[in-house]
Enzyme design. Sequence first.
Site, PDB file in Angstrom:
ATOM      1  CG  HIS A  25      18.097 -20.015   2.104  1.00 35.26           C
ATOM      2  ND1 HIS A  25      18.433 -20.710   0.979  1.00 35.26           N
ATOM      3  CD2 HIS A  25      18.583 -20.727   3.135  1.00 35.26           C
ATOM      4  CE1 HIS A  25      19.102 -21.788   1.319  1.00 35.26           C
ATOM      5  NE2 HIS A  25      19.201 -21.821   2.625  1.00 35.26           N
ATOM      6  CG  ASN A  58       8.346 -26.093  28.471  1.00 38.88           C
ATOM      7  OD1 ASN A  58       8.512 -25.167  29.245  1.00 38.88           O
ATOM      8  ND2 ASN A  58       9.016 -26.226  27.349  1.00 38.88           N
ATOM      9  CG  ASP A  59       6.165 -32.183  28.930  1.00 38.80           C
ATOM     10  OD1 ASP A  59       4.992 -31.978  28.584  1.00 38.80           O
ATOM     11  OD2 ASP A  59       7.056 -32.540  28.139  1.00 38.80           O
ATOM     12  CB  CYS A 112      16.068 -27.617  29.096  1.00 33.94           C
ATOM     13  SG  CYS A 112      15.239 -29.189  29.372  1.00 33.94           S
ATOM     14  NE  ARG A 168      11.972 -28.586  22.950  1.00 36.67           N
ATOM     15  CZ  ARG A 168      12.087 -27.394  23.552  1.00 36.67           C
ATOM     16  NH1 ARG A 168      12.851 -26.471  23.049  1.00 36.67           N
ATOM     17  NH2 ARG A 168      11.416 -27.147  24.665  1.00 36.67           N
ATOM     18  CD  GLU A 213      10.006 -34.169  29.981  1.00 34.05           C
ATOM     19  OE1 GLU A 213       9.643 -33.080  29.517  1.00 34.05           O
ATOM     20  OE2 GLU A 213      10.504 -35.061  29.282  1.00 34.05           O
TER      21      GLU A 213
HETATM   22  C1  PEP Z   1       9.891 -29.392  28.819  1.00 34.93           C
HETATM   23  O1  PEP Z   1       8.991 -30.233  28.863  1.00 34.93           O
HETATM   24  O2  PEP Z   1      10.039 -28.509  29.683  1.00 34.93           O
HETATM   25  C2  PEP Z   1      10.861 -29.387  27.711  1.00 34.93           C
HETATM   26  C3  PEP Z   1      11.913 -28.621  27.737  1.00 34.93           C
HETATM   27  O3  PEP Z   1      10.644 -30.188  26.657  1.00 34.93           O
HETATM   28  P1  PEP Z   1       9.531 -29.987  25.523  1.00 34.93           P
HETATM   29  O4  PEP Z   1       9.061 -28.557  25.606  1.00 34.93           O
HETATM   30  O5  PEP Z   1      10.238 -30.313  24.252  1.00 34.93           O
HETATM   31  O6  PEP Z   1       8.491 -30.984  25.904  1.00 34.93           O
HETATM   32 MG    MG Z   2       9.014 -32.067  27.722  1.00 36.05          MG
END
Ligand code: PEP
Ligand code: MG
Length: 573
Positions: free
Chosen positions: A187, A453-454, A501, A294, A430
């Site tokens: 908080h 990211n993946d 994303c 997420r 991904e």
């Molecule tokens: C990604 O893989 O790009 C993604 C947005 O999901 P996370 O980072 O939760 O694996």
């Molecule tokens: Mg991912």
Amino acid sequence: MYKGTSASAGIGIGKAVIVEEAELVITRQAVGDGEAEVQRFKGALEQTIKDTERLAEDLATRVGEKEAEIMQGHMMLLSDPMLTGEIENSIKNDGVNSEFAIENLCNMYADMFASMGDELMQQRATDMRDIKTRMQRVLMGIQSVDISSLPAGSILVAKDLTPSMTAGINPANVTGIVTELGGRTSHSAILARALEIPAVVAVNGFIEGVKDGDDVVLDGSTGEVHVNPEAAVKADYEAKKVRFQEEKKELEQFIGKASVTKDGVRVEIVANIGKPEDVDKVLEYDGEGIGLFRTEFLFMDRTAMPTEEEQFEAYKKVAAAMNGKPVIIRTLDIGGDKEIPYMGLEKDENPFLGYRAIRFCLDRREDVYKPQLRALLRASAFGNIRIMVPLVTCIEEYREAKALVEELKKELDSKGIAYNKDIQVGIMVETAAASLIADIFAKEADFFSIGTNDLTQYTMSVDRGNKKVSYLYSTFNPAVLRSIRHIIACAREAGIMVGMCGEAASDPMMIPLLLAFGLNEFSMSASAMLKARKMVMSYSTRELQAVADKAMGFATAAETEQYMKEFVENGTV
Ligand code: PEP
Ligand code: MG
């Protein structure tokens, strides 16, 4: 230099003021007149409630109604007849002093909340300890440290800040906060953000290394804190502070503007969130929707799975708050680096290649997947929810998920429960496999969102968390860029929406390329959205084609990134 957790963005420069509440020593004392002691307790309770009301009112006018709710939560605890009744009983039946009865009972409840593991319950435990000491201070006639009148330019340093202490802060005088304990979602961190005071929390051993009056500079975005920095470091931070304020002011102009390129191409700048509360910031920064919720965060930091009802409430809250704007909710993506102990997942030899995300959900469809999909469908009656399936590698996975959605729709129909009959079901692209057959997916899926990211991890065969091989982990690698361009082209060809994303969506060096490829939607942390909108508005997609062509001609990630950097900074092609 010290490093902690960034809790509230901005640069703080000032003099340390160490705030330490004296430890209260509570001893058990026998009282003869139980009735009189109960009256003494009631008097202190009343005083604490009055003080809390004052704090709540003050917060409501100074900061906002939402922030005042934290103090209203304290009022609820203080007016809980179960708690106060038990304290009174203990005073009468055990013949003990009020301070001692309060100590025992409040600690018992605080420990109980803390043991639940859930972040919200942890917060309730902090709140319980906060009201405990405040009642005891009133009883013992000890003044709380008054932080409302600290000198201008103070950097508040404390072991931990209770919410009631933070609420008393006057932002005109406090230019920064550093604490040894706390987390981003405590908080006090939330209040620091609402008051827009730069803050770094969880700085190990900080109080040992600082004295009252020391020069302190901190960066609330990176979590860096310096004590008595050299003149050059201080000057650096002063310049950063000016830049931060200028940029913030400048970006505010982009609130309410449409994310349209100079040649009239409209895109959506939307947000990634992990919890329903994150929506506040999305609205503040004028997000055009949620591109990734997420949902695994709803499952983390607790000892049992959230029920369908709890999930429904969370999804409904986000959908309703976004008021018709698209809300893409990703179904549970656990495994890999995201562990949830109570789910009974065994340790995989290769967690990123193992039993995770959609693979796990389809296997645990009865107890895990169906309740989540049902909650999502039910919540879709309250807003523009879209379902997103993570980590698909073959079309069968998508078809199975889609079939489950259809099955649950029939079930809801038979019970007369409302949901959006046209709900979209899309996929995260991904994995290398999904990218290679993006044309096949595009014929069936309602939309794509590229998880860079993946995608980078799986395309480059590089563990996204392994520092030793992180030099390979770049979205600018030609292999990854070709993959992204291909996915977008397949979606465009099939006429479905394609978003992104992963972190690359907010990378200034990537945005021009993604615009040139034809990306429709950019999803990122709320605080990055206005900068992305500013960039989108400054380009023409037609002009960017030449930039993209050149960028795609390089053989290495380093050359491509350097080229994009030069283009973004100097506009040279
Ligand atoms: C990604 O893989 O790009 C993604 C947005 O999901 P996370 O980072 O939760 O694996
Ligand atoms: Mg991912």
